[in-house]
Design an enzyme around this catalytic site. Structure first.
Site, PDB file in Angstrom:
ATOM      1  N   ASN A  98      40.845   4.542 -14.215  1.00  0.00           N
ATOM      2  CA  ASN A  98      39.714   5.418 -14.557  1.00  0.00           C
ATOM      3  C   ASN A  98      40.021   6.024 -15.915  1.00  0.00           C
ATOM      4  OD1 ASN A  98      37.704   7.323 -14.742  1.00  0.00           O
ATOM      5  ND2 ASN A  98      38.569   8.688 -13.179  1.00  0.00           N
ATOM      6  N   LYS A 133      38.175   7.819 -17.798  1.00  0.00           N
ATOM      7  CA  LYS A 133      37.552   9.132 -18.082  1.00  0.00           C
ATOM      8  C   LYS A 133      36.933   9.092 -19.495  1.00  0.00           C
ATOM      9  CE  LYS A 133      40.802  11.049 -14.848  1.00  0.00           C
ATOM     10  NZ  LYS A 133      41.504  12.180 -14.307  1.00  0.00           N
ATOM     11  N   HIS A 181      33.507  12.138  -8.411  1.00  0.00           N
ATOM     12  CA  HIS A 181      34.854  12.464  -8.893  1.00  0.00           C
ATOM     13  C   HIS A 181      34.986  13.986  -8.990  1.00  0.00           C
ATOM     14  CE1 HIS A 181      38.361  12.847 -11.438  1.00  0.00           C
ATOM     15  NE2 HIS A 181      38.672  11.613 -11.105  1.00  0.00           N
ATOM     16  N   GLU A 202      36.270  15.861 -11.098  1.00  0.00           N
ATOM     17  CA  GLU A 202      35.941  16.437 -12.418  1.00  0.00           C
ATOM     18  C   GLU A 202      34.435  16.595 -12.572  1.00  0.00           C
ATOM     19  OE1 GLU A 202      38.197  13.652 -14.794  1.00  0.00           O
ATOM     20  OE2 GLU A 202      40.048  14.529 -14.019  1.00  0.00           O
ATOM     21  N   GLU A 238      41.459  11.813  -3.528  1.00  0.00           N
ATOM     22  CA  GLU A 238      42.199  12.323  -4.683  1.00  0.00           C
ATOM     23  C   GLU A 238      42.383  13.832  -4.565  1.00  0.00           C
ATOM     24  OE1 GLU A 238      41.651   9.644  -8.340  1.00  0.00           O
ATOM     25  OE2 GLU A 238      39.835  10.837  -8.199  1.00  0.00           O
ATOM     26  N   GLY A 275      46.231  14.326 -12.721  1.00  0.00           N
ATOM     27  CA  GLY A 275      46.661  14.634 -14.082  1.00  0.00           C
ATOM     28  C   GLY A 275      47.765  15.674 -14.159  1.00  0.00           C
ATOM     29  N   SER A 297      47.940  11.097 -10.054  1.00  0.00           N
ATOM     30  CA  SER A 297      49.245  10.833 -10.655  1.00  0.00           C
ATOM     31  C   SER A 297      49.939   9.581 -10.121  1.00  0.00           C
ATOM     32  CB  SER A 297      50.160  12.064 -10.535  1.00  0.00           C
ATOM     33  OG  SER A 297      49.598  13.160 -11.233  1.00  0.00           O
TER      34      SER A 297
HETATM   35  P1  PGA Z   1      45.492  10.688 -12.783  1.00  0.00           P
HETATM   36  O1  PGA Z   1      43.889  10.668 -12.519  1.00  0.00           O
HETATM   37  O2  PGA Z   1      45.994   9.346 -12.341  1.00  0.00           O
HETATM   38  O3  PGA Z   1      45.632  10.912 -14.267  1.00  0.00           O
HETATM   39  O4  PGA Z   1      46.057  11.788 -11.960  1.00  0.00           O
HETATM   40  C1  PGA Z   1      43.346  10.120 -11.362  1.00  0.00           C
HETATM   41  C2  PGA Z   1      41.855  10.285 -11.329  1.00  0.00           C
HETATM   42  O5  PGA Z   1      41.349  11.360 -11.728  1.00  0.00           O
HETATM   43  O6  PGA Z   1      41.126   9.360 -10.908  1.00  0.00           O
END
Ligand code: PGA
Length: 250
Positions: free
Chosen positions: A9, A11, A93, A95, A165, A171, A211
């Site tokens: 992903n 982003k 998601h 976010e 998630e 992140g 992560s």
């Molecule tokens: P990350 O993000 O692997 O950087 O933790 C995962 C995601 O938001 O899908």
């Protein structure tokens, strides 16, 4: 046997040129183990060109609107995505839920519209640190799933990819341990069994995200209910993306 589905992903990273260079390089080098599926969720601007250069990597969108068309400035509809050959779309998601007012109700609308159009939704769910620390993870996820899957019939539910998630792991470099992730994902499968049937729930691909990196991916994927990963940071460079597919199983 359920497949192992690993999606990057990106982003809000990569210009069109950077995206094309990545996919061309990755396609040349990717050795996809048996039963594995690879994908990249790219920004809207790159999707059309990436569809032209991708072969084994599924190109996914990161969002969509649930209406076919209309006065929704800045939005992208499912027929627009379908028109350039997109088959998979991430919805809900964290976010987008946190920063762009996405709710379980709008995620449900998106889920219904994607399935009606024959696309595969990647339905994200996951709890905040506060909920995790107050040990209310399962109740919270249960509500996200019940609301998100409202009015989705059995034959459609089994086509959805669910991505669990935990927000506190996205992140942050903090991953849920493989056992912790397995426990929650097993509970998600039980919740889906209760809404649908055990048979339907056993077909649903459930990814872990938060992560995931080349070092921890195999331990996470070795858990019985974890069928893949949604990967942010470690999908930005070709080398680390490709390393996610180096399994111990070969
Ligand atoms: P990350 O993000 O692997 O950087 O933790 C995962 C995601 O938001 O899908």
């Amino acid at each position: 046997m359920r497949k192992k589905v690993i999606f990057g992903n990106w982003k809000m990273f990569k210009t069109n040129k950077e995206a094309i260079e990545f996919i061309q390089d990755a396609e040349n080098k990717l050795k996809l183990p048996n039963n594995y599926v690879a994908g990249i969720a790219a920004p809207f601007t790159a999707l059309s060109d990436l569809k032209k250069v991708s072969k084994n990597i599924i190109i996914c969108a990161q969002n969509c609107h649930f209406k076919t068309n209309g006065a929704y400035t800045g939005e992208i509809s499912i027929p627009m995505l379908k028109g350039i050959g997109i088959t998979h779309v991430i919805i809900g998601h964290s976010e987008r839920r946190e920063m762009f007012a996405e709710t379980s109700e709008t995620v449900n609308e998106k889920l219904k519209s994607l399935l009606n159009e024959g696309l595969t939704p990647v339905f994200c769910c996951g709890e905040s640190l506060e909920i995790y620390e107050s040990k209310k993870t399962i109740d919270f996820i249960k509500e996200q799933i019940i609301k998100g899957f409202k009015d989705i019939k059995d034959s459609d539910a089994e086509k959805v990819i669910v991505a669990y998630e935990p927000i506190w792991a996205i992140g942050t470099g903090k991953t849920a341990s493989p056992e912790q992730a397995q426990d929650v994902i097993k509970s998600i499968r039980d919740i889906l069994s209760n809404i649908y049937t055990k048979d339907v729930a056993s077909k649903i691909i459930i990814q872990y995200g938060g992560s995931v990196n080349p070092k921890n991916v195999n331990n996470i994927l070795s858990q019985p209910d974890i069928d893949g990963a949604l990967v942010g940071g470690s999908s930005i460079e070709v080398s680390s993306f490709l390393e996610l597919f180096k399994t111990n199983e070969k």
